[in-house]
Design an enzyme around this catalytic site. Structure first.
Site, mmCIF file in Angstrom:
data_model
loop_
_atom_site.group_PDB
_atom_site.id
_atom_site.type_symbol
_atom_site.label_atom_id
_atom_site.label_comp_id
_atom_site.label_asym_id
_atom_site.label_seq_id
_atom_site.Cartn_x
_atom_site.Cartn_y
_atom_site.Cartn_z
ATOM 1 N N TYR A 95 9.519 -24.749 59.071
ATOM 2 C CA TYR A 95 8.208 -25.329 58.774
ATOM 3 C C TYR A 95 8.286 -26.865 58.773
ATOM 4 O O TYR A 95 7.837 -27.523 57.848
ATOM 5 C CB TYR A 95 7.688 -24.820 57.416
ATOM 6 C CG TYR A 95 7.789 -23.316 57.286
ATOM 7 C CD1 TYR A 95 6.928 -22.495 58.011
ATOM 8 C CD2 TYR A 95 8.761 -22.730 56.488
ATOM 9 C CE1 TYR A 95 7.036 -21.119 57.933
ATOM 10 C CE2 TYR A 95 8.868 -21.337 56.403
ATOM 11 C CZ TYR A 95 7.996 -20.548 57.129
ATOM 12 O OH TYR A 95 8.121 -19.190 57.049
ATOM 13 N N ASP B 96 6.193 -3.755 51.195
ATOM 14 C CA ASP B 96 7.109 -4.806 51.646
ATOM 15 C C ASP B 96 7.879 -5.308 50.417
ATOM 16 O O ASP B 96 7.387 -6.148 49.669
ATOM 17 C CB ASP B 96 6.311 -5.930 52.312
ATOM 18 C CG ASP B 96 7.210 -7.053 52.823
ATOM 19 O OD1 ASP B 96 8.415 -7.054 52.470
ATOM 20 O OD2 ASP B 96 6.712 -7.924 53.553
ATOM 21 N N TYR C 86 2.368 -12.376 52.204
ATOM 22 C CA TYR C 86 3.277 -12.947 53.204
ATOM 23 C C TYR C 86 4.202 -11.839 53.683
ATOM 24 O O TYR C 86 4.832 -11.157 52.873
ATOM 25 C CB TYR C 86 4.116 -14.105 52.622
ATOM 26 C CG TYR C 86 5.104 -14.620 53.643
ATOM 27 C CD1 TYR C 86 4.678 -15.479 54.659
ATOM 28 C CD2 TYR C 86 6.431 -14.206 53.642
ATOM 29 C CE1 TYR C 86 5.564 -15.912 55.638
ATOM 30 C CE2 TYR C 86 7.320 -14.643 54.621
ATOM 31 C CZ TYR C 86 6.885 -15.494 55.616
ATOM 32 O OH TYR C 86 7.754 -15.908 56.589
ATOM 33 N N LYS D 45 16.336 -9.767 52.591
ATOM 34 C CA LYS D 45 16.727 -10.839 51.671
ATOM 35 C C LYS D 45 17.965 -10.520 50.813
ATOM 36 O O LYS D 45 19.066 -10.713 51.280
ATOM 37 C CB LYS D 45 15.525 -11.259 50.837
ATOM 38 C CG LYS D 45 14.496 -12.001 51.718
ATOM 39 C CD LYS D 45 13.544 -12.882 50.938
ATOM 40 C CE LYS D 45 12.862 -13.863 51.863
ATOM 41 N NZ LYS D 45 11.450 -13.598 52.117
HETATM 42 C C1 LIG Z 1 10.832 -13.403 53.452
HETATM 43 C C2 LIG Z 1 9.882 -12.279 53.589
HETATM 44 C C3 LIG Z 1 9.685 -11.640 54.824
HETATM 45 C C4 LIG Z 1 10.359 -12.097 56.100
HETATM 46 O O1 LIG Z 1 11.739 -11.982 56.065
HETATM 47 P P1 LIG Z 1 12.650 -12.860 57.072
HETATM 48 O O2 LIG Z 1 14.038 -12.358 56.820
HETATM 49 O O3 LIG Z 1 12.453 -14.284 56.702
HETATM 50 O O4 LIG Z 1 12.176 -12.557 58.451
HETATM 51 C C5 LIG Z 1 8.810 -10.574 54.859
HETATM 52 N N1 LIG Z 1 8.166 -10.151 53.760
HETATM 53 C C6 LIG Z 1 8.344 -10.733 52.557
HETATM 54 C C7 LIG Z 1 7.629 -10.187 51.361
HETATM 55 C C8 LIG Z 1 9.203 -11.822 52.432
HETATM 56 O O5 LIG Z 1 9.344 -12.422 51.233
#
Ligand SMILES: *Cc1c(COP(=O)(O)O)cnc(C)c1O
Length: 423
Positions: A13, A242, A141, A271
């Site tokens: 970014y 997610d 997100y 993550k």
């Molecule tokens: C960070 C994140 C993503 C994307 O993961 P990347 O490994 O950066 O591609 C998707 N969903 C959520 C909720 C996130 O916090």
């Protein structure tokens, strides 16, 4: 600042021609980052939610070394290996019980793409091809790739820039009811109306359970998630959770879905999956989805990344989960939560602060105005902490192994930096 970095390396970014200052890390140990200028600062960000056990952990290092000595990678088409099998066994013990099939990929955004593709292929296989849109709440997100971006918040996400080319999805307001506040049933009205009128064209509802991360650092009421899950069932809409940011304990439960006792049809993790050592992710689904996709043409799921189920990442993830389960992670997260609540209170009365909120090992200070990163980041570093605000949000989600003293340094660093920033 290094001239190669300044002139040739693009940061997240960021501008290529007018980059902000980058701080060079030369070593990292426990919760500490050592910078090239000699400073040792505490990482209050867990490197974007991922480094839950701290840096340079002997057990994680050993797990990687042991796997490197065997093999670091093999293709996953036609081949399998013990690290993938062991990790899957471990995951199945801790995820919601209905999730029985695991698809590995290399990053969170890809895991979201896979989840969305799975939902669409399921609906086609279930003879409902007209169910081809996604619904979600605002303020979310889900990653930076194309379809993931289409379900990010339409205002804070990149929609305005790419709106002509992004798939159009259905958005409803995010719930007003906060995690700690009272539940208002009216929060579900918009979803109820949307599903009633559009369910024939909606394949799945995608949502970050309980904690909205990079879209606004907002904690909503578990009853909302429960209500969404019920409505999804009623209208034959799949629920995609997610858990990429929330998975592995961050919100106080192993997975944030547990706050609402909800079992999603599809779940994304990433993550903290590898303790923050490597990029790795997975998409899990129920047998209903896996079987429906596999029993109907083309009888296979059409996805297969080159580095799928990378053995190093699998071995590492397995050890990171073992480590998590063996340590008193929940007690640590609760301790961090109490200390954040206690010490961040001091900011509640600050004129520039709109709100302070805490859940699990996440502490958020929402300012009235967007902060100037170029001015505030050096202040944090000067106070010995690493924080990376965005927009109006200054927040911390430290590694679970942080001591109370170190956490105090982070919180006091946050408070003093805000005070100095505001004079
Ligand atoms: C960070 C994140 C993503 C994307 O993961 P990347 O490994 O950066 O591609 C998707 N969903 C959520 C909720 C996130 O916090």
């Amino acid at each position: 600042m290094n001239s190669i970095d300044r002139n040739h390396i693009w940061h997240p970014y960021a501008s290529a021609t007018r980059p902000l200052e980058q701080f060079e890390v030369i070593s990292a140990q426990g919760v500490y980052l050592e910078l090239a200028n000699g400073a040792k600062i505490i990482d209050g960000m867990s490197s974007w939610w991922s480094v839950i056990h701290g840096y340079n952990h002997p057990r994680l290092n050993a797990a990687m070394h042991a796997q490197i000595e065997k093999f670091s990678h093999v293709m996953f088409g036609g081949l399998t290996h013990a690290p993938a099998i062991k990790l899957t066994e471990t995951l199945l013990r801790i995820v919601p019980q209905n999730l029985q099939h695991v698809f590995y990929s290399d990053s969170g955004s890809v895991a979201v793409e896979v989840a969305m593709k799975m939902a669409l292929q399921y609906q086609v296989a279930a003879k409902k091809p007209q169910k081809r849109h996604f619904a979600t709440i605002r303020g979310g997100y889900h990653g930076d790739t194309w379809n993931a971006m289409s379900v990010c918040d339409p205002v804070t996400g990149m929609h305005s820039l790419f709106s002509n080319s992004l798939t159009c999805q259905f958005f409803v307001s995010r719930p007003q009811s906060t995690f700690h506040g009272a539940w208002q049933e009216s929060d579900l009205n918009e979803v109820r109306e949307l599903f009633k009128s559009k369910h024939k064209s909606i394949a799945a509802f995608i949502i970050e359970p309980i904690v909205q991360g990079a879209g606004g650092m907002y904690f909503y009421h578990p009853q909302f998630l429960r209500g969404i899950a019920d409505l999804c069932k009623k209208y034959n809409i799949l629920l995609i959770a997610d858990e990429i940011a929330t998975g592995f304990g961050r919100s106080g439960t192993l997975f944030a879905c547990e706050h609402a006792a909800v079992q999603p049809d599809i779940m994304c993790i990433g993550k903290a999956l590898t303790g923050g050592y490597m990029s790795f992710a997975a998409t899990l689904c129920s047998s209903k989805i896996a079987h429906t996709i596999s029993e109907n043409p083309p009888y296979v799921f059409m996805h297969g990344p080159t580095f799928m189920a990378n053995p190093l990442a699998c071995a590492l993830a397995c050890e990171s989960i073992n480590l998590l389960l063996e340590t008193s992670w929940q007690a640590n997260v609760l301790r961090i939560e109490r200390e954040l609540q206690h010490l961040l209170q001091a900011l509640e009365t600050h004129a520039a602060v709109a709100q302070v909120r805490v859940l699990g090992a996440i502490g958020v200070v929402e300012m009235h105005e967007a902060v100037d990163m170029s001015r505030i980041q050096p202040l944090f570093v000067a106070h010995g902490v690493w924080l990376r605000p965005f927009g109006k949000l200054i927040y911390t989600m430290p590694p679970y192994c942080i001591s109370s003293e170190e956490l105090q340094t982070v919180i006091l660093g946050m408070i003093r930096s805000i005070e100095e920033y505001c004079v």
